[in-house]
Design a protein around this motif. Structure first.
Motif, PDB file in Angstrom:
ATOM      1  N   LEU A 116     -12.312 -25.927 -28.329  1.00  0.00           N
ATOM      2  CA  LEU A 116     -13.108 -25.077 -27.406  1.00  0.00           C
ATOM      3  C   LEU A 116     -13.842 -24.026 -28.821  1.00  0.00           C
ATOM      4  O   LEU A 116     -15.406 -23.883 -29.051  1.00  0.00           O
ATOM      5  N   GLN A 117     -13.362 -23.270 -29.633  1.00  0.00           N
ATOM      6  CA  GLN A 117     -13.512 -22.396 -30.006  1.00  0.00           C
ATOM      7  C   GLN A 117     -14.054 -22.942 -31.667  1.00  0.00           C
ATOM      8  O   GLN A 117     -15.381 -23.054 -31.590  1.00  0.00           O
ATOM      9  N   ALA A 118     -14.136 -24.219 -32.300  1.00  0.00           N
ATOM     10  CA  ALA A 118     -14.480 -24.977 -32.784  1.00  0.00           C
ATOM     11  C   ALA A 118     -16.132 -25.415 -32.710  1.00  0.00           C
ATOM     12  O   ALA A 118     -16.635 -25.407 -32.983  1.00  0.00           O
ATOM     13  N   LEU A 119     -16.760 -25.914 -31.107  1.00  0.00           N
ATOM     14  CA  LEU A 119     -17.631 -26.246 -31.050  1.00  0.00           C
ATOM     15  C   LEU A 119     -18.160 -24.929 -30.288  1.00  0.00           C
ATOM     16  O   LEU A 119     -19.132 -25.685 -30.471  1.00  0.00           O
ATOM     17  N   SER A 120     -17.841 -24.245 -30.249  1.00  0.00           N
ATOM     18  CA  SER A 120     -18.592 -23.005 -29.763  1.00  0.00           C
ATOM     19  C   SER A 120     -19.000 -23.889 -28.485  1.00  0.00           C
ATOM     20  O   SER A 120     -19.829 -23.063 -27.712  1.00  0.00           O
ATOM     21  N   SER A 121     -18.172 -23.834 -27.884  1.00  0.00           N
ATOM     22  CA  SER A 121     -17.997 -24.441 -26.032  1.00  0.00           C
ATOM     23  C   SER A 121     -18.674 -23.389 -25.332  1.00  0.00           C
ATOM     24  O   SER A 121     -18.146 -22.288 -25.248  1.00  0.00           O
ATOM     25  N   ASN A 122     -19.417 -23.823 -23.262  1.00  0.00           N
ATOM     26  CA  ASN A 122     -19.807 -22.732 -22.858  1.00  0.00           C
ATOM     27  C   ASN A 122     -18.483 -22.944 -22.225  1.00  0.00           C
ATOM     28  O   ASN A 122     -17.664 -23.129 -21.435  1.00  0.00           O
ATOM     29  N   LEU A 123     -18.382 -21.056 -22.005  1.00  0.00           N
ATOM     30  CA  LEU A 123     -16.717 -20.968 -21.704  1.00  0.00           C
ATOM     31  C   LEU A 123     -16.845 -20.664 -19.816  1.00  0.00           C
ATOM     32  O   LEU A 123     -15.959 -20.622 -19.706  1.00  0.00           O
ATOM     33  N   HIS A 124     -17.918 -20.377 -19.647  1.00  0.00           N
ATOM     34  CA  HIS A 124     -18.277 -20.484 -18.027  1.00  0.00           C
ATOM     35  C   HIS A 124     -17.852 -21.582 -17.451  1.00  0.00           C
ATOM     36  O   HIS A 124     -17.468 -21.813 -16.855  1.00  0.00           O
TER      37      HIS A 124
END
Length: 332
Positions: A93-101
């Motif tokens: 998630l951090q590596a991809l800068s994923s949508n945390l919502h």
């Protein structure tokens, strides 16, 4: 051995093994190494072996991709308690800068299916911390507590969110509703004390809460939680059970009306022991309180809490030792 996997049924009927997916043909699955002579061979399902073999492979290469993220989702379906799965998912998630919502939406669904799983709640907390946004946590925990009012993980998460982000404002109203619905909800009583402990006790609040809990006890006398709550309140003052005369009158009125719950009797034992030494130190005759303590201990041992009769005999003997110790001290 039988199949240890209980989550295969969560997958759609048209779900395809990773070994049969063209987009994964570049990955060589890494099977679990149990050594040459494993003590116990666990009979994993084909689906479980497939998913985790590919997960081990991408982890060995530290692949952080959208497909790896989806793979962790399948792994979590098969074993939501696997810490490594969730930690690797967070790394992706951090590596991809994923949508945390989107991640909050996902983990909420997982929590609804696994409400007593520590790892899923921990993952939720980490995501909320990353976002620094607790706006959904009270609603989530309330929905889980509607399923099970004593879910420890939900309460722990709720208290964390409330304390970390100062969300105390409406919590007493929420807890009052839970207590009104079930006065034996010890988790709700604990939450009420948690809120008061962190927002501060003063004279007015103590008076209000003492009246609140006494009114609840009047409705259900044989309920341990409010008695513990009452003790906790009194410890916030000078630590003495007799500091509020209305509490003393309340307990004695219950006793005189014929109430004999072990929680009332235990409270009175401590109360009268306290009053014995107060009277003794004030030069008054404390014999009445001494008699009451011993009589109540005997009543607990022989009628109202017989499973702990040795404990109540010990309390009576210990009270006698305290009296003798004070006499010896004063005599010396």
């Amino acid at each position: 051995m039988t199949d240890c996997n209980s989550s295969d049924e969560d997958f759609a009927e048209d779900w395809v093994l990773y070994a049969n997916r063209p987009e994964w043909s570049d990955v060589v699955p890494l099977k679990q190494d149990d050594g040459d002579n494993p003590v116990v061979m666990i009979q994993y399902s084909e689906k479980f072996n497939d998913v985790f073999s590919y997960l081990r492979a991408v982890m060995s290469k530290q692949e952080k991709s959208v497909r790896a993220l989806k793979l962790t989702q399948d792994a979590a379906k098969l074993n939501a308690a696997n810490y490594t799965v969730w930690q690797y998912r967070r790394d992706i998630l951090q590596a991809l800068s994923s949508n945390l919502h989107d991640e909050l939406d996902y983990i909420e669904r997982v929590i609804e299916d696994n409400p007593k799983n520590y790892q899923v709640w921990h993952h939720r907390r980490v995501i909320v911390e990353w976002m620094n946004n607790p706006s959904r946590e009270l609603e989530l925990t309330e929905s889980i507590l509607n399923m099970d009012a004593k879910n420890y993980h939900a309460w722990q998460h709720r208290q964390w969110a409330i304390k970390t982000y100062n969300l105390f404002e409406d919590e007493l109203q929420y807890v009052d509703r839970l207590i009104s619905e079930d006065m034996r909800n010890n988790s709700a009583w604990n939450e009420r004390f948690f809120v008061l402990k962190h927002t501060g006790f003063n004279g007015d609040i103590l008076e209000r809460e003492i009246n609140y809990v006494m009114n609840r006890i009047r409705l259900i006398k044989n309920n341990e939680s409010p008695w513990n709550f009452l003790r906790g309140l009194l410890q916030q003052g000078d630590g003495k059970l007799a500091q509020y005369p209305e509490v003393v009158d309340f307990c004695e009125e219950l006793y005189n009306s014929g109430v004999r719950t072990p929680y009332l009797l235990a409270f009175l034992i401590d109360l009268y022991e306290e009053k014995y030494f107060e009277a003794k130190n004030a030069g008054q005759d404390p014999e009445l309180y001494q008699t009451k303590v011993h009589d109540l201990c005997e009543s607990m041992a022989t009628h109202h809490d017989t499973i702990r009769y040795k404990y109540w005999r010990y309390i009576a003997d210990d009270f006698t030792r305290k009296i003798e110790g004070q006499i010896n001290q004063n005599g010396s």
